[in-house]
Write an enzyme that holds these catalytic residues in place. Structure first.
Site, PDB file in Angstrom:
ATOM      1  N   PRO A  89     -22.850  21.931  -8.410  1.00  0.00           N
ATOM      2  CG  PRO A  89     -21.413  23.046  -9.848  1.00  0.00           C
ATOM      3  CD  PRO A  89     -22.316  22.157  -9.775  1.00  0.00           C
ATOM      4  CD  GLU A 116     -21.291  27.532 -18.657  1.00  0.00           C
ATOM      5  OE1 GLU A 116     -21.558  28.477 -17.751  1.00  0.00           O
ATOM      6  OE2 GLU A 116     -20.306  27.035 -19.191  1.00  0.00           O
ATOM      7  NE  ARG A 154     -20.539   3.057   4.233  1.00  0.00           N
ATOM      8  CZ  ARG A 154     -20.255   3.429   5.485  1.00  0.00           C
ATOM      9  NH1 ARG A 154     -20.838   4.228   6.194  1.00  0.00           N
ATOM     10  NH2 ARG A 154     -19.363   2.478   6.211  1.00  0.00           N
ATOM     11  CG  ASP A 169     -19.002   4.710   9.331  1.00  0.00           C
ATOM     12  OD1 ASP A 169     -18.161   4.010   9.750  1.00  0.00           O
ATOM     13  OD2 ASP A 169     -19.841   4.395   8.543  1.00  0.00           O
TER      14      ASP A 169
END
Length: 246
Positions: A89, A116, A154, A169
């Site tokens: 993150p 953690e 893809r 896209d």
């Protein structure tokens, strides 16, 4: 392309790697998708991969030895070092541009953590890229890795039935994609825009471009700053905003 995933839960990838576009790409030999349980590279009889953090604090931290050993085993015979991607993150926000960049690599290694966090020496001396799929925290890096891998694979030549699909896209050209319609032409009281039924391809292309610009302006106006727009398009959008026609 070869993609290796270091994870404590290889079973999580079985359905994803064997289904839909990823499964077809692997069957065609376009991509090799492999999982490695880095617990097998632990240096003790209990196969321990985590330990308490120095200095105290809650949670457990992934040890450096098993992850370094797993990566080194995967890359021992490599002609050139792969990109080693840590799902975290704290990482760089993942974008379509990053997917396009990584799709040009021959070998990618993804590291999926739990607990953690990671021993900082993994970041400093092993990882080439840290990626995040959003400003939130999950229980592990497996789901983010699946998202990133899907978006990369893809883009490889031969994976999609229509190569133009990836080009048009959302985010492919810096804008959100225009709306799509299919049969029936009339569903309940809602019809398909007449332009799409006209058969005039140049007019349809112009309509789609305008719809893409409008959708981006309404939903993600921040994207327009970096989008490649003509002066005429920017003037048109400015008039729409000034006249309150959105």
């Amino acid at each position: 392309m070869r993609i290796d995933v270091l994870t404590l839960f290889p079973v999580m990838f079985e359905g994803v790697f064997g289904s839909s576009i990823l499964g077809k790409a692997r069957d065609k030999g376009i991509v090799s998708l492999n999982t490695v349980n880095f617990r097998e590279y632990a240096h003790n009889k209990h196969n321990t991969v985590d330990d308490y953090p120095f200095g105290g604090g809650g949670g457990m931290v992934l040890k450096p030895e098993p992850i370094f050993a797993a990566v080194e085993a995967l890359t021992a015979t490599a002609e050139r070092p792969p990109r080693i991607v840590l799902m975290c993150p704290q990482g760089e926000p993942f974008t379509q541009r990053k997917a396009e960049e990584l799709s040009g690599e021959e070998h990618l290694v993804f590291v999926c953590g739990h607990y953690e966090g990671y021993d900082e020496r993994i970041r400093e001396h092993l990882i080439t890229d840290e990626l995040s799929i959003g400003d939130y925290v999950l229980t592990g890096g497996e789901l983010p890795a699946m998202v990133v891998i899907d978006s990369i694979v893809r883009l490889l030549p031969g994976v999609l039935g229509n190569e133009q699909s990836a080009v048009t896209d959302s985010f492919g050209n810096g804008l959100l994609e225009y709306p799509h319609y299919t049969r029936p032409a009339q569903f309940r009281e809602w019809g398909v825009p007449d332009m799409l039924l006209s058969g005039h391809h140049d007019h349809i292309a112009k309509w789609r471009r305008e719809q893409s610009l409008l959708r981006t302006l309404r939903r993600r106006p921040d994207l327009l700053d970096a989008a490649e727009l003509t002066p005429k398009e920017r003037e048109w959008l400015a008039k729409l905003k000034a006249n309150g026609e959105l």
